[in-house]
Scaffold this active site. Structure first.
Site, PDB file in Angstrom:
ATOM      1  N   GLU A  10     -46.208 -67.921 -36.402  1.00  0.00           N
ATOM      2  CA  GLU A  10     -46.222 -67.163 -37.597  1.00  0.00           C
ATOM      3  C   GLU A  10     -46.154 -65.258 -37.223  1.00  0.00           C
ATOM      4  OE1 GLU A  10     -48.392 -69.361 -36.781  1.00  0.00           O
ATOM      5  OE2 GLU A  10     -48.785 -70.572 -38.449  1.00  0.00           O
TER       6      GLU A  10
ATOM      7  N   GLY B 162     -48.008 -74.199 -39.625  1.00  0.00           N
ATOM      8  CA  GLY B 162     -49.074 -75.037 -40.570  1.00  0.00           C
ATOM      9  C   GLY B 162     -48.879 -76.458 -40.025  1.00  0.00           C
TER      10      GLY B 162
ATOM     11  N   ALA C 188     -45.186 -74.081 -42.406  1.00  0.00           N
ATOM     12  CA  ALA C 188     -44.952 -73.978 -43.736  1.00  0.00           C
ATOM     13  C   ALA C 188     -43.797 -73.804 -44.224  1.00  0.00           C
ATOM     14  CB  ALA C 188     -45.956 -72.870 -44.461  1.00  0.00           C
TER      15      ALA C 188
ATOM     16  N   GLU D 199     -51.286 -76.771 -37.217  1.00  0.00           N
ATOM     17  CA  GLU D 199     -52.711 -76.742 -37.881  1.00  0.00           C
ATOM     18  C   GLU D 199     -52.881 -77.972 -38.506  1.00  0.00           C
ATOM     19  OE1 GLU D 199     -51.240 -73.082 -40.115  1.00  0.00           O
ATOM     20  OE2 GLU D 199     -53.188 -71.998 -39.220  1.00  0.00           O
TER      21      GLU D 199
END
Ligand code: HXC
Length: 259
Positions: free
Chosen positions: A133, A110, A66, A113
């Site tokens: 993260e 992300g 992200a 993911e």
């Protein structure tokens, strides 16, 4: 539709390819990119001519996570009230035709993911997967703590989420996170060949197979088997079942009409 953060193209008349395209940020995922990715996936899914999709990135990065710059200033109220992630990042879960992730370079946070939200992952030999993260004072937020242990087991998932260690392509294949590892310069050819193979099968059977495999993650064994059995029974109502079996019996290549 004109996109700014992704590029789309159709290969072989039937494979929808989506390349994430924020090269300066290593394809870091922001709301605009996730909106555009969702729109492109939906458009391909609704297109009768398309039988399979591929999501890919660049040689250096599938997606490095992200967008940290975008997230840095968010407050709890911003993300909670704005329904960050839930609002627009998981459109891919609603896509009914197969989506292959073709991953080279970094697939972190992300990005890892997103790859795991695809139906299967074909990795280049330079791929690196991770859920780093924890280094940012947060935890995975788009399924990393749920899909990763289902893919690689608790020990490796804990190791990655707690130490931020990256997994290379060889380890990812050994652990079951990716289905194949190929040399970087062969990755798109391999993904495209897989996608074209899928496109030639009965689209009804392909979609049913995807739905049934996905059901295994949402149900107990008995319920999952019952779902599979009913879908299996339903295949006998299709003309593609007649065609597929007749072609085998008569030693010819099946020509499915996706009905
Ligand atoms: C914003 C990013 C970024 C990210 C890299 N960049 N990752 N920008 N968000 N996630 C930017 C860098 O700031 C830099 O911009 C440029 O991309 C190139 O990156 P470098 O760090 O210079 O490259 P390199 O030294 O090769 O290192 C690559 C890297 C490193 C190991 C991938 O960039 C890195 O650790 N990135 C962060 C990975 C991460 O923590 N991901 C998880 C994010 S949290 P400039 O302008 O300096 O050139 C997350 C939450 C998920 O994903 C939950 C919700 C989905």
């Amino acid at each position: 539709m004109a996109y700014e953060t992704i590029e789309t193209r159709v290969e072989g008349g039937k494979v929808g390819v989506i390349a994430l395209n924020r090269p300066k940020q290593l394809n870091a995922l922001n709301n605009q990119l996730m909106d555009e990715l969702g729109a492109a996936l939906k458009a391909f899914d609704a297109d009768e001519a398309i039988g399979c999709m591929i999501v890919t990135g660049s040689e250096k990065a599938f997606a490095a996570g992200a967008d940290i710059g975008a997230m840095a200033g968010y407050s709890f109220a911003d993300v909670y009230k704005g329904d960050y992630i839930t609002r627009n990042w998981e459109t891919i879960r609603t896509i009914r035709k197969p989506v292959i992730a073709a991953v080279s370079g970094f697939a972190l946070g992300g990005g890892c993911e997103l790859a795991m939200m695809c139906d299967f992952i074909i990795a280049a030999d330079n791929a690196k997967f991770g859920q780093p993260e924890i280094k940012l004072g947060i935890i995975p937020g788009a399924g990393g703590t749920q899909r990763l242990p289902r893919a690689v087991g608790k020990s490796k998932a804990m190791d990655m989420a707690l130490t931020a260690r990256m997994m290379d392509a060889t380890e990812a294949e050994r652990a079951g996170l990716v289905s194949r590892v190929v040399p970087l310069d062969k990755m798109m050819d391999e993904a495209l060949a897989a996608a074209l193979t899928i496109c030639d099968f009965s689209q009804v059977a392909v979609m049913a197979a995807k739905e049934a495999v996905n059901r295994s993650f949402e149900s107990g064994l008995a319920d999952g088997i019952m779902f599979e059995r009913r879908m299996f029974h339903a295949m006998f109502a299709t003309s593609d079942q007649k065609e597929g079996m007749d072609a085998f019996v008569n030693k010819r290549k099946a020509q499915f009409n996706h009905q």
